[in-house]
Design a protein around this motif. Sequence first.
Motif, PDB file in Angstrom:
ATOM      1  N   ALA A   1      14.658 -25.669 128.900  1.00  0.00           N
ATOM      2  CA  ALA A   1      15.254 -24.248 129.861  1.00  0.00           C
ATOM      3  C   ALA A   1      14.126 -22.706 129.247  1.00  0.00           C
ATOM      4  CB  ALA A   1      16.438 -23.499 129.161  1.00  0.00           C
ATOM      5  N   ILE A   2      13.553 -23.078 128.449  1.00  0.00           N
ATOM      6  CA  ILE A   2      12.303 -21.629 128.618  1.00  0.00           C
ATOM      7  C   ILE A   2      11.502 -22.269 129.048  1.00  0.00           C
ATOM      8  CG2 ILE A   2      10.898 -20.846 126.620  1.00  0.00           C
ATOM      9  CD1 ILE A   2      12.586 -20.878 124.663  1.00  0.00           C
ATOM     10  N   ALA A   3      10.743 -23.234 129.513  1.00  0.00           N
ATOM     11  CA  ALA A   3       9.823 -23.887 130.199  1.00  0.00           C
ATOM     12  C   ALA A   3       9.678 -23.364 131.716  1.00  0.00           C
ATOM     13  CB  ALA A   3       8.922 -24.776 129.946  1.00  0.00           C
ATOM     14  N   GLU A   4      10.987 -23.625 131.996  1.00  0.00           N
ATOM     15  CA  GLU A   4      11.609 -23.542 133.715  1.00  0.00           C
ATOM     16  C   GLU A   4      11.730 -22.523 134.063  1.00  0.00           C
ATOM     17  OE1 GLU A   4      14.217 -25.499 136.721  1.00  0.00           O
ATOM     18  OE2 GLU A   4      14.813 -25.594 134.395  1.00  0.00           O
ATOM     19  N   LEU A   5      12.295 -21.491 132.730  1.00  0.00           N
ATOM     20  CA  LEU A   5      12.671 -20.145 133.343  1.00  0.00           C
ATOM     21  C   LEU A   5      10.767 -19.107 133.112  1.00  0.00           C
ATOM     22  CD1 LEU A   5      15.190 -19.157 130.231  1.00  0.00           C
ATOM     23  CD2 LEU A   5      15.386 -19.108 133.061  1.00  0.00           C
ATOM     24  N   CYS A   6       9.808 -19.657 132.801  1.00  0.00           N
ATOM     25  CA  CYS A   6       8.846 -18.830 132.425  1.00  0.00           C
ATOM     26  C   CYS A   6       8.014 -19.513 133.965  1.00  0.00           C
ATOM     27  CB  CYS A   6       7.874 -19.103 131.841  1.00  0.00           C
ATOM     28  SG  CYS A   6       8.608 -18.660 129.971  1.00  0.00           S
ATOM     29  N   ARG A   7       8.135 -20.634 134.229  1.00  0.00           N
ATOM     30  CA  ARG A   7       7.369 -21.688 135.367  1.00  0.00           C
ATOM     31  C   ARG A   7       8.527 -21.321 136.450  1.00  0.00           C
ATOM     32  NH1 ARG A   7       8.526 -25.662 134.115  1.00  0.00           N
ATOM     33  NH2 ARG A   7      10.215 -26.655 135.414  1.00  0.00           N
ATOM     34  N   THR A   8       9.963 -20.891 136.935  1.00  0.00           N
ATOM     35  CA  THR A   8      10.617 -20.237 138.274  1.00  0.00           C
ATOM     36  C   THR A   8      11.074 -19.218 138.630  1.00  0.00           C
ATOM     37  OG1 THR A   8      12.224 -21.736 137.457  1.00  0.00           O
ATOM     38  CG2 THR A   8      10.526 -22.834 138.542  1.00  0.00           C
ATOM     39  N   GLY A   9      11.843 -18.298 136.979  1.00  0.00           N
ATOM     40  CA  GLY A   9      12.206 -17.125 136.936  1.00  0.00           C
ATOM     41  C   GLY A   9      13.622 -17.629 136.857  1.00  0.00           C
ATOM     42  N   ARG A  10      13.926 -19.064 137.038  1.00  0.00           N
ATOM     43  CA  ARG A  10      15.775 -19.332 136.915  1.00  0.00           C
ATOM     44  C   ARG A  10      15.773 -20.853 136.209  1.00  0.00           C
ATOM     45  NH1 ARG A  10      18.006 -18.303 141.287  1.00  0.00           N
ATOM     46  NH2 ARG A  10      16.513 -16.307 141.943  1.00  0.00           N
ATOM     47  N   THR A  11      16.768 -21.142 135.697  1.00  0.00           N
ATOM     48  CA  THR A  11      16.912 -22.439 135.167  1.00  0.00           C
ATOM     49  C   THR A  11      18.742 -22.629 135.098  1.00  0.00           C
ATOM     50  OG1 THR A  11      16.409 -23.434 133.078  1.00  0.00           O
ATOM     51  CG2 THR A  11      17.158 -21.433 132.821  1.00  0.00           C
ATOM     52  N   THR A  12      19.632 -23.403 134.654  1.00  0.00           N
ATOM     53  CA  THR A  12      20.947 -23.690 134.992  1.00  0.00           C
ATOM     54  C   THR A  12      20.812 -24.517 133.113  1.00  0.00           C
ATOM     55  OG1 THR A  12      20.852 -24.665 136.663  1.00  0.00           O
ATOM     56  CG2 THR A  12      22.487 -25.033 135.040  1.00  0.00           C
ATOM     57  N   VAL A  13      21.977 -23.188 132.867  1.00  0.00           N
ATOM     58  CA  VAL A  13      22.224 -23.737 130.754  1.00  0.00           C
ATOM     59  C   VAL A  13      23.332 -24.212 130.596  1.00  0.00           C
ATOM     60  CG1 VAL A  13      20.640 -22.117 130.757  1.00  0.00           C
ATOM     61  CG2 VAL A  13      22.703 -21.670 131.117  1.00  0.00           C
ATOM     62  N   PRO A  14      23.840 -24.364 129.424  1.00  0.00           N
ATOM     63  CA  PRO A  14      25.093 -25.046 129.244  1.00  0.00           C
ATOM     64  C   PRO A  14      25.941 -24.063 128.299  1.00  0.00           C
ATOM     65  CG  PRO A  14      23.568 -25.812 127.799  1.00  0.00           C
ATOM     66  CD  PRO A  14      23.105 -25.009 128.096  1.00  0.00           C
ATOM     67  N   VAL A  15      27.247 -23.662 129.031  1.00  0.00           N
ATOM     68  CA  VAL A  15      28.032 -22.893 128.356  1.00  0.00           C
ATOM     69  C   VAL A  15      29.141 -23.473 127.116  1.00  0.00           C
ATOM     70  CG1 VAL A  15      29.995 -21.602 128.688  1.00  0.00           C
ATOM     71  CG2 VAL A  15      28.481 -21.994 130.681  1.00  0.00           C
ATOM     72  N   TYR A  16      28.126 -22.924 126.403  1.00  0.00           N
ATOM     73  CA  TYR A  16      29.116 -24.060 125.134  1.00  0.00           C
ATOM     74  C   TYR A  16      30.613 -23.105 124.088  1.00  0.00           C
ATOM     75  CZ  TYR A  16      28.990 -26.242 120.736  1.00  0.00           C
ATOM     76  OH  TYR A  16      29.057 -27.501 119.356  1.00  0.00           O
ATOM     77  N   ASP A  17      31.501 -23.854 124.328  1.00  0.00           N
ATOM     78  CA  ASP A  17      32.695 -22.870 123.250  1.00  0.00           C
ATOM     79  C   ASP A  17      32.662 -23.237 121.802  1.00  0.00           C
ATOM     80  OD1 ASP A  17      35.407 -21.993 122.136  1.00  0.00           O
ATOM     81  OD2 ASP A  17      36.139 -22.628 124.261  1.00  0.00           O
ATOM     82  N   ILE A  18      31.897 -22.084 121.132  1.00  0.00           N
ATOM     83  CA  ILE A  18      32.154 -22.730 119.630  1.00  0.00           C
ATOM     84  C   ILE A  18      33.082 -22.756 119.047  1.00  0.00           C
ATOM     85  CG2 ILE A  18      31.782 -21.466 117.351  1.00  0.00           C
ATOM     86  CD1 ILE A  18      29.273 -19.560 118.665  1.00  0.00           C
ATOM     87  N   SER A  19      34.635 -22.406 119.519  1.00  0.00           N
ATOM     88  CA  SER A  19      35.444 -22.443 118.643  1.00  0.00           C
ATOM     89  C   SER A  19      36.372 -24.305 119.145  1.00  0.00           C
ATOM     90  CB  SER A  19      36.454 -21.392 119.134  1.00  0.00           C
ATOM     91  OG  SER A  19      36.672 -22.163 120.749  1.00  0.00           O
ATOM     92  N   ALA A  20      35.245 -24.243 120.198  1.00  0.00           N
ATOM     93  CA  ALA A  20      35.975 -25.786 120.654  1.00  0.00           C
ATOM     94  C   ALA A  20      35.144 -27.096 120.071  1.00  0.00           C
ATOM     95  CB  ALA A  20      36.510 -25.907 121.989  1.00  0.00           C
ATOM     96  N   SER A  21      34.018 -26.499 119.848  1.00  0.00           N
ATOM     97  CA  SER A  21      32.604 -26.830 118.910  1.00  0.00           C
ATOM     98  C   SER A  21      32.197 -28.105 120.411  1.00  0.00           C
ATOM     99  CB  SER A  21      32.986 -28.031 117.993  1.00  0.00           C
ATOM    100  OG  SER A  21      33.287 -27.449 116.707  1.00  0.00           O
TER     101      SER A  21
END
Length: 221
Positions: free
Chosen positions: A72-92
């Motif tokens: 994700a970091i590499a894609e952001l540096c290359r294109t300025g955008r990416t898709t990231v997960p949404v994580y619910d810590i309470s639900a693990s």
Amino acid sequence: MTPTPIPTRVVLLAGPSGSGKSSLAARTGLPVLRLDDFYKNGDDPTLPLVAGSADIDWDSPLSWDAEAAVAAIAELCRTGRTTVPVYDISASARVGEEAFAIDRTPLFVAEGIFAADIVARCGELGVLADALCLRGRPTTTFRRRLARDLREGRKAVAFLLRRGWRLMRAERGIVARQTGLGAYPCDKGEALGRVAAAAAGRHRTSPAGHPTADATPPGRP
């Protein structure tokens, strides 16, 4: 003559859980990638356990998907955008995904307790501006972490108390490990100065051998 585009780089912000990474990242005014969203799901068979316990060790880097975070970091540096997960810590669990964009910003922050574990990889990819490890008093970190986790209902109270006590005793070792991985240990004031220097494009080589920003107080050229 077409100007050469400024390469996008990342400041990796590590530190013990509760050390103030999220609040400091917000103070920089830069886009912030939450590395904790790359945790594995709670039913993943590769999740580690706390020694002598049935508790999942969410403070082990084995509970985290480093490969996906680096991608994700590499894609952001290359294109300025990416898709990231949404994580619910309470639900693990990962409960979805969302678009994340930094547009043309030449610098962004990626913060999380495992940020130091990808310092070497980001350095190899040529996208590392600096790597920092926030440090403070273990007792202060304990209080801040517990208050946050209780407020957000992250886990059962008994689990949070066991984890908090364990992390308080281990905090100096956690900072030493992250420093050994290439993150520069500092307090919040110095961290803000180094981020300001990175934003201004000033870099130097740290004793660990990776490129870091030349520390300069915020707001000064």
